[in-house]
Design a protein around this motif. Structure first.
Motif, PDB file in Angstrom:
ATOM      1  N   ASN A   1       7.185  -5.412 -11.089  1.00  0.00           N
ATOM      2  CA  ASN A   1       5.377  -5.424 -10.863  1.00  0.00           C
ATOM      3  C   ASN A   1       4.909  -5.462 -12.148  1.00  0.00           C
ATOM      4  O   ASN A   1       3.122  -5.474 -11.774  1.00  0.00           O
ATOM      5  CB  ASN A   1       5.954  -3.864 -10.074  1.00  0.00           C
ATOM      6  CG  ASN A   1       5.700  -4.142  -8.447  1.00  0.00           C
ATOM      7  OD1 ASN A   1       4.873  -4.287  -7.885  1.00  0.00           O
ATOM      8  ND2 ASN A   1       6.596  -4.333  -8.100  1.00  0.00           N
TER       9      ASN A   1
ATOM     10  N   ARG B   1       6.486   1.501  -1.648  1.00  0.00           N
ATOM     11  CA  ARG B   1       5.060   1.015  -1.861  1.00  0.00           C
ATOM     12  C   ARG B   1       4.710   1.390  -0.957  1.00  0.00           C
ATOM     13  O   ARG B   1       3.543   1.142  -1.052  1.00  0.00           O
ATOM     14  CB  ARG B   1       5.760  -0.775  -0.932  1.00  0.00           C
ATOM     15  CG  ARG B   1       4.547  -1.488  -0.907  1.00  0.00           C
ATOM     16  CD  ARG B   1       5.464  -3.386  -1.374  1.00  0.00           C
ATOM     17  NE  ARG B   1       4.310  -4.017  -0.990  1.00  0.00           N
ATOM     18  CZ  ARG B   1       3.465  -4.342   0.590  1.00  0.00           C
ATOM     19  NH1 ARG B   1       4.116  -3.564   1.739  1.00  0.00           N
ATOM     20  NH2 ARG B   1       2.637  -5.285  -0.119  1.00  0.00           N
ATOM     21  N   HIS B   2       4.597   1.817   0.548  1.00  0.00           N
ATOM     22  CA  HIS B   2       4.044   2.396   1.990  1.00  0.00           C
ATOM     23  C   HIS B   2       3.246   3.265   0.552  1.00  0.00           C
ATOM     24  O   HIS B   2       2.438   3.702   1.078  1.00  0.00           O
ATOM     25  CB  HIS B   2       5.275   2.999   2.656  1.00  0.00           C
ATOM     26  CG  HIS B   2       4.326   3.271   3.739  1.00  0.00           C
ATOM     27  ND1 HIS B   2       3.793   2.160   5.561  1.00  0.00           N
ATOM     28  CD2 HIS B   2       3.790   4.237   4.953  1.00  0.00           C
ATOM     29  CE1 HIS B   2       3.586   2.706   6.244  1.00  0.00           C
ATOM     30  NE2 HIS B   2       2.941   3.528   6.268  1.00  0.00           N
TER      31      HIS B   2
ATOM     32  N   ALA C   1       0.555   2.972  -0.786  1.00  0.00           N
ATOM     33  CA  ALA C   1      -0.570   1.643  -0.692  1.00  0.00           C
ATOM     34  C   ALA C   1      -2.109   2.957  -0.403  1.00  0.00           C
ATOM     35  O   ALA C   1      -2.639   2.577   0.363  1.00  0.00           O
ATOM     36  CB  ALA C   1      -0.053   1.420   0.859  1.00  0.00           C
TER      37      ALA C   1
ATOM     38  N   PRO D   1      -5.969   3.014  -2.296  1.00  0.00           N
ATOM     39  CA  PRO D   1      -6.540   1.596  -2.772  1.00  0.00           C
ATOM     40  C   PRO D   1      -6.640   0.940  -3.920  1.00  0.00           C
ATOM     41  O   PRO D   1      -5.500  -0.487  -3.680  1.00  0.00           O
ATOM     42  CB  PRO D   1      -7.869   2.137  -2.178  1.00  0.00           C
ATOM     43  CG  PRO D   1      -7.724   3.598  -0.945  1.00  0.00           C
ATOM     44  CD  PRO D   1      -7.113   3.827  -1.633  1.00  0.00           C
TER      45      PRO D   1
ATOM     46  N   SER E   1      -1.222  -1.118  -5.656  1.00  0.00           N
ATOM     47  CA  SER E   1      -0.446  -1.458  -4.504  1.00  0.00           C
ATOM     48  C   SER E   1       0.421  -2.476  -5.513  1.00  0.00           C
ATOM     49  O   SER E   1       0.372  -2.628  -6.191  1.00  0.00           O
ATOM     50  CB  SER E   1      -1.656  -3.230  -3.725  1.00  0.00           C
ATOM     51  OG  SER E   1      -1.403  -3.566  -4.273  1.00  0.00           O
TER      52      SER E   1
END
Ligand code: ATP
Ligand code: MG
Lengths: 228, 294
Positions: free
Chosen positions: B49, B247-248, B251, B254, B257
């Motif tokens: 990431n 990740r949820h 998210a 905004p 990510s």
């Protein structure tokens, strides 16, 4: 056929257990190996199934050149040499029949062969009625008969036994000897190291006496000959 | 040598039983492998990431060069050409005084009358994009010495610093994880060693009746390998579900990510399983070599 030519064995700790042993044992013989404690009898026997390697000399057992054997050939050779010990070496968690079958399972014999051979040797040693018992439920003599059955299940040409009656009373010892005689009658070579004077004197066979790592006496139909 | 199906089944069964014969040792070995691979997996997820993030930053890597007011407008194309020819510079974009002022007013919006009375205080400006973020300080220095350039300004080299910190972190992690992997192998080989020890009577009899080495080793090999695989499955499941959850959460804010779950986790799980397998196989081989001599 078993043959040794000028065989020497020195252990890693420097003890010389055998010094120049030469002997010929024709196929189908029955031989007692006698001698004082520490003379080298067990060593003599261990060399025959490659438990130990000779320091020097040649050993032939049933067509195998034992001291030249490659590692990968040892298992194959062992399938032609049955081994019996004073302490039976049975697996306590397995039944009589399973102990015998174990010897065939681990060489990947077919299920049918295993069934057939286990039944045959159980009949031979007279333990069909105890096939589902555990070793601890048997007498010492019966346990040794199981061990012999296991040694025979591969139809070996040679059976070597190191003091097979060492832990048994006279009656049981006698039964074991009779059993080994029956096996010998079918053409199997028997080599038996023993301290059992009564058996040796009562049931005359070839006697090889070992003292101090040397063969001191080798007689057909010999006596035990020691006072120990 | 072709192995019979029945034999493979037997090794599998025996190997599986072995796991329970010394349950606590097995538990310790599997846990050690699981913790090791959990750390390895987490670092992989993180570094994948960060790498993608820094790739994004790198893509807009640029700095500004301000032109002296003494340079006449007709000289500007020549200057742009000179800048473009500097090694490592990818693109050069010109922003004129007027354009700069317009942008400034856009940023200031309602407060733009603050600078209305000042005329135009901004210089002409070039925006340079470079190929490699590590080269920014060096290229900027070169640009500064070009005649007609008054001043250069770059983002205090956050990116190169970030990158070099990441390299250090990565190298430390590699050493740390390598150490843990060795420990996992050691624990597995030790467990297999103990099983070999508790089964030495069976092994002895197997050898006496002519079982091959390969056959005798089968169950121990299975045992070690299973420990490695179980040690990989546990962190795989944890990381997969954990990543999906995090990740949820991310998210919900905004601008940030994380990379898609399957994209990252399918690879990470594969790596973990491969590592677990390797640790298990190696661990059992080591102890068999030492303790299963004929
Ligand atoms: N594995 C070994 N390592 C070192 N020395 C050994 C080993 N096995 C036997 N020896 C030595 O070799 C010699 C012969 O031993 P061996 O076991 O062959 O005697 P034996 O005739 O079978 O005796 P016993 O009648 O007591 O069984 C002894 O001195 C013994 O200490
Ligand atoms: Mg002895």
């Amino acid at each position: 056929m078993i043959e040794m030519q000028d065989v020497w064995k020195e252990y890693e700790n420097g003890v010389t257990a055998l010094s120049g042993v030469s002997v010929r044992i024709p196929q189908g013989s029955f031989v007692y190996v006698v001698g004082p404690s520490g003379a080298g009898k067990s060593t003599f026997i261990k060399l025959m199934y490659r438990q130990e390697r000779p320091t020097k000399g040649h050993i032939f057992v049933g067509g195998f050149n034992i001291e030249r054997l490659r590692e990968s050939q040892i298992p194959i050779m062992r399938r032609h040499v049955g081994v019996v010990f004073q302490d039976y070496k049975l697996l306590q968690q397995l039944t009589v029949a399973e102990n015998i079958a174990f010897a065939l399972e681990v060489i990947e014999a077919s299920r049918r062969t295993i069934q057939k051979r286990v039944q045959e040797v159980l009949e031979l040693v007279g333990l069909e009625d105890k096939r589902n018992m555990l070793p601890r439920e048997l007498s010492g003599g019966e346990q040794q008969r199981v061990a012999i059955a296991r040694a025979l299940v591969n139809k070996p040409k040679v059976v070597v036994a190191d003091e097979p009656t060492g832990n048994l009373d006279p009656d049981n010892s006698w039964a074991i000897l009779k059993l080994l005689e029956r096996v010998n009658d079918r053409g199997t070579t028997i080599v038996m190291a023993t301290h059992n004077r009564e058996l040796v004197n009562a049931c005359k066979k070839r006697v090889i006496a070992i003292e101090n790592g040397r063969i001191s006496r080798d007689e057909e139909r010999g006596d035990y000959g020691y006072e120990d | 040598m072709a192995m019979k199906i029945r034999t493979i089944g037997r090794h599998g069964r025996e190997g599986f039983k072995n796991l329970f014969r010394n349950g606590w040792m097995t538990f310790a070995a599997i846990s050690a492998v699981a913790v090791t691979l959990l750390i390895l997996g987490a670092s992989l997820v993180l570094s994948v990431n960060i790498q993608s993030m820094s790739l994004n930053i790198e893509n807009q890597l640029q700095f500004n060069a301000y032109v002296s007011d003494r340079v006449p407008n007709k000289e500007l194309p020549k200057l742009a050409h000179e800048l473009r020819s500097i090694h490592g510079v990818r693109t050069v974009t010109f922003i004129s005084k007027a354009e700069g002022l317009k942008r400034m007013k856009q940023i200031l919006q309602s407060n733009s009358d603050l600078i209305n009375g000042l005329g135009n205080p901004l210089p002409n400006e070039f925006v340079l994009q470079v190929n490699n973020p590590h080269q920014i300080p060096q290229i900027a220095n070169e640009v500064k010495h070009v005649r007609g350039i008054e001043k250069v300004q770059y983002g205090a080299s956050v990116v190169p610093k970030l990158l070099s910190v990441m390299t250090i972190v990565r190298d430390t992690a590699i050493i740390f994880i390598a150490g843990l992997i060795v420990m996992g192998m050691f624990l597995i080989s030790n467990t297999v060693k103990i099983t070999i020890f508790t089964r030495r009577r069976e092994i002895e009899i197997m050898k006496l009746v002519g079982a091959t080495d390969g056959f005798i080793r089968g169950p121990f090999f299975v045992e070690g390998t299973l420990m490695g695989i179980f040690g990989a499955l546990i962190p795989s499941v944890l990381l997969y579900e954990g990543y999906r959850w995090i990740r949820h959460q991310v998210a919900l804010f905004p601008p940030f990510s994380l990379l898609p779950t399957p994209y990252v986790m399918d690879r990470v799980v594969l790596v973990l399983l491969a590592c677990g397998l390797f640790i298990g196989v190696w661990g059992s081989l080591v102890s068999m070599r030492k303790f299963l001599r004929v």
